[in-house]
Motif scaffolding. Sequence first.
Motif, PDB file in Angstrom:
ATOM      1  N   GLY A   1       0.575  -1.351  -0.112  1.00  0.00           N
ATOM      2  CA  GLY A   1       0.039  -0.010   0.001  1.00  0.00           C
ATOM      3  C   GLY A   1       0.849   1.414  -0.003  1.00  0.00           C
ATOM      4  O   GLY A   1       0.333   2.282  -0.339  1.00  0.00           O
TER       5      GLY A   1
ATOM      6  N   SER B   1       0.588   6.381   0.493  1.00  0.00           N
ATOM      7  CA  SER B   1      -0.652   7.006   0.139  1.00  0.00           C
ATOM      8  C   SER B   1      -1.982   6.005  -0.246  1.00  0.00           C
ATOM      9  O   SER B   1      -3.030   6.540  -0.360  1.00  0.00           O
ATOM     10  CB  SER B   1      -0.459   7.903  -1.042  1.00  0.00           C
ATOM     11  OG  SER B   1      -0.069   7.143  -2.220  1.00  0.00           O
ATOM     12  N   ARG B   2      -1.630   4.567  -0.173  1.00  0.00           N
ATOM     13  CA  ARG B   2      -2.745   3.851  -0.419  1.00  0.00           C
ATOM     14  C   ARG B   2      -3.061   2.537   0.552  1.00  0.00           C
ATOM     15  O   ARG B   2      -3.400   1.473  -0.084  1.00  0.00           O
ATOM     16  CB  ARG B   2      -2.547   2.914  -2.015  1.00  0.00           C
ATOM     17  CG  ARG B   2      -2.398   3.994  -2.902  1.00  0.00           C
ATOM     18  CD  ARG B   2      -1.866   3.207  -4.287  1.00  0.00           C
ATOM     19  NE  ARG B   2      -0.873   2.439  -4.280  1.00  0.00           N
ATOM     20  CZ  ARG B   2      -0.316   1.677  -4.946  1.00  0.00           C
ATOM     21  NH1 ARG B   2      -0.951   1.287  -6.109  1.00  0.00           N
ATOM     22  NH2 ARG B   2       0.902   0.891  -4.954  1.00  0.00           N
ATOM     23  N   GLN B   3      -2.805   3.207   1.936  1.00  0.00           N
ATOM     24  CA  GLN B   3      -2.975   2.076   2.874  1.00  0.00           C
ATOM     25  C   GLN B   3      -4.454   1.534   2.698  1.00  0.00           C
ATOM     26  O   GLN B   3      -4.813   0.397   2.768  1.00  0.00           O
ATOM     27  CB  GLN B   3      -2.476   2.633   4.086  1.00  0.00           C
ATOM     28  CG  GLN B   3      -1.122   2.682   4.238  1.00  0.00           C
ATOM     29  CD  GLN B   3      -0.655   1.236   4.494  1.00  0.00           C
ATOM     30  OE1 GLN B   3      -0.747   0.476   5.168  1.00  0.00           O
ATOM     31  NE2 GLN B   3       0.321   1.113   3.311  1.00  0.00           N
ATOM     32  N   GLY B   4      -5.666   2.433   2.721  1.00  0.00           N
ATOM     33  CA  GLY B   4      -6.812   2.467   2.844  1.00  0.00           C
ATOM     34  C   GLY B   4      -7.278   1.348   1.544  1.00  0.00           C
ATOM     35  O   GLY B   4      -8.109   0.238   1.847  1.00  0.00           O
TER      36      GLY B   4
ATOM     37  N   ASP C   1      -8.206   6.551   2.448  1.00  0.00           N
ATOM     38  CA  ASP C   1      -7.261   7.382   1.797  1.00  0.00           C
ATOM     39  C   ASP C   1      -7.418   8.771   1.454  1.00  0.00           C
ATOM     40  O   ASP C   1      -6.482   9.338   1.680  1.00  0.00           O
ATOM     41  CB  ASP C   1      -7.156   6.392   0.407  1.00  0.00           C
ATOM     42  CG  ASP C   1      -6.201   5.277   0.615  1.00  0.00           C
ATOM     43  OD1 ASP C   1      -5.666   5.120   1.669  1.00  0.00           O
ATOM     44  OD2 ASP C   1      -6.318   4.466  -0.287  1.00  0.00           O
ATOM     45  N   LYS C   2      -8.816   8.963   1.265  1.00  0.00           N
ATOM     46  CA  LYS C   2      -8.988  10.581   1.154  1.00  0.00           C
ATOM     47  C   LYS C   2      -9.191  11.296   2.343  1.00  0.00           C
ATOM     48  O   LYS C   2      -9.015  12.557   2.236  1.00  0.00           O
ATOM     49  CB  LYS C   2     -10.417  10.462   0.218  1.00  0.00           C
ATOM     50  CG  LYS C   2     -10.555   9.725  -1.015  1.00  0.00           C
ATOM     51  CD  LYS C   2      -9.764  10.782  -2.104  1.00  0.00           C
ATOM     52  CE  LYS C   2      -9.623   9.896  -3.464  1.00  0.00           C
ATOM     53  NZ  LYS C   2      -8.919  10.699  -4.362  1.00  0.00           N
TER      54      LYS C   2
ATOM     55  N   ARG D   1      -8.993  10.073   6.598  1.00  0.00           N
ATOM     56  CA  ARG D   1      -7.913   9.500   7.642  1.00  0.00           C
ATOM     57  C   ARG D   1      -8.658   8.292   8.048  1.00  0.00           C
ATOM     58  O   ARG D   1      -9.873   8.119   8.333  1.00  0.00           O
ATOM     59  CB  ARG D   1      -7.575  10.540   8.837  1.00  0.00           C
ATOM     60  CG  ARG D   1      -6.851  11.520   8.479  1.00  0.00           C
ATOM     61  CD  ARG D   1      -6.600  12.716   9.829  1.00  0.00           C
ATOM     62  NE  ARG D   1      -5.406  11.915  10.579  1.00  0.00           N
ATOM     63  CZ  ARG D   1      -4.317  12.342  10.521  1.00  0.00           C
ATOM     64  NH1 ARG D   1      -3.878  13.258   9.592  1.00  0.00           N
ATOM     65  NH2 ARG D   1      -3.613  11.721  11.251  1.00  0.00           N
ATOM     66  N   SER D   2      -7.799   7.328   8.286  1.00  0.00           N
ATOM     67  CA  SER D   2      -8.601   6.049   8.920  1.00  0.00           C
ATOM     68  C   SER D   2      -8.990   6.146  10.026  1.00  0.00           C
ATOM     69  O   SER D   2     -10.193   5.472  10.597  1.00  0.00           O
ATOM     70  CB  SER D   2      -7.261   4.863   8.881  1.00  0.00           C
ATOM     71  OG  SER D   2      -6.687   4.500   7.669  1.00  0.00           O
TER      72      SER D   2
ATOM     73  N   SER E   1      -5.018  -0.632   8.553  1.00  0.00           N
ATOM     74  CA  SER E   1      -4.716   0.465   7.547  1.00  0.00           C
ATOM     75  C   SER E   1      -4.336   1.707   8.411  1.00  0.00           C
ATOM     76  O   SER E   1      -3.481   2.806   8.004  1.00  0.00           O
ATOM     77  CB  SER E   1      -5.883   0.836   6.633  1.00  0.00           C
ATOM     78  OG  SER E   1      -6.825   1.591   7.319  1.00  0.00           O
TER      79      SER E   1
ATOM     80  N   GLU F   1      -0.936   5.633   9.874  1.00  0.00           N
ATOM     81  CA  GLU F   1      -1.181   6.887  10.399  1.00  0.00           C
ATOM     82  C   GLU F   1      -0.673   6.977  11.824  1.00  0.00           C
ATOM     83  O   GLU F   1      -0.344   7.931  12.463  1.00  0.00           O
ATOM     84  CB  GLU F   1      -2.961   6.934  10.310  1.00  0.00           C
ATOM     85  CG  GLU F   1      -3.080   8.534  10.930  1.00  0.00           C
ATOM     86  CD  GLU F   1      -4.922   8.461  11.071  1.00  0.00           C
ATOM     87  OE1 GLU F   1      -5.373   9.261  11.703  1.00  0.00           O
ATOM     88  OE2 GLU F   1      -5.434   7.571  10.306  1.00  0.00           O
TER      89      GLU F   1
END
Length: 346
Positions: A51, A54-57, A213-214, A216-217, A268, A272
């Motif tokens: 991920g 920037s792509r964890q979600g 991702d847009k 916060r988790s 994810s 953070e």
Amino acid sequence: MAISLLLTSLGGIYMSTYPSYLGLSILYGYWGFTTIFLFWAAMIKATRVWGGTSRQGLAFGLLDGGRGLVSFAFGWLGILIFSILFIDGTETASLLERKSAYQYVVIITSIIVALIAILLIFILKDNDSDTARSPKISNRQILKNYIAVLKIPSVWLLMVIILCAYTGYKITDIYSQYANEVMGYSETESAAIGSNLLGIRIIIGIIIGLLADKTRSSFMMIISFAITILGALIFASGQIEPHTTLLFGFTIITVATGVYAFRTLYFSAIQEGKIPMAVTGTAVGLMSIVGFTPDIFMGPIMGILIDNSPGELGFQKVFLMLSIFALIGFIASYAFHYINTKKVSS
């Protein structure tokens, strides 16, 4: 992973023999070893690496969406086998016939798992160059990693968050039972509800991952706990009756949305929480020890509540318990969001 799947499938073959209560207890512990100890932390770390920053979600959303897809497929496979064996419905089938049908489901599932393990051996190969570059870690360094991880506040908060979220996930085990005993659905219809919810999990995992991702988790975790509290309180209020089909459908989807969202969010959020990549496996292991304890206590507690209060009342108590855990998770998520937002701003 291949060894894990093969050992898991062997456990399934043993389960198809209808072992004793002691045998089932040992089998459950055995499956805990084969499905969690062997590759769980490594799988989470691999997903985090994939991920990036920037792509964890999205990464964890696709992971859980894929897991939901597989669960959905296996659920409908079981229903298909039952429908083939019981043309006139399960209500008229004898206990021996039901046992035989369930045995078919377990054996076929175990065979599929074993075949996937074989495919892994031939299709997926470790990168030898990556393996060669990975230094061996001493026992002293492992101890230092554990100490370092325990000093991170985000790890402790995620332990609580996962514990509360996984409590909600374990309650999904009684959705079909609720539909059968309270709503008056047939066994086949009740099983179909459980399988359809697994289908919803696929969609939720991907959507929530993209939203995380847009934003916060941690922010999405706060919202998910709020949604779970709402749905759980509606169930606990006793307003759902056999004739309130729409309310039942709305509420069960509400709770499922909140609960399934966490399957994407709680890991994810590792990125953070500023948990170093090098100790991801250690952190996941520690968080899982606490976070997944509902596997131990939720089954017995739900059984006691439902048995001691037959009918809808027992289920109301279960969902009231869920609302309490969700409230605790809501507070922990807010604290996690506050701590890590503060770090970013400073």
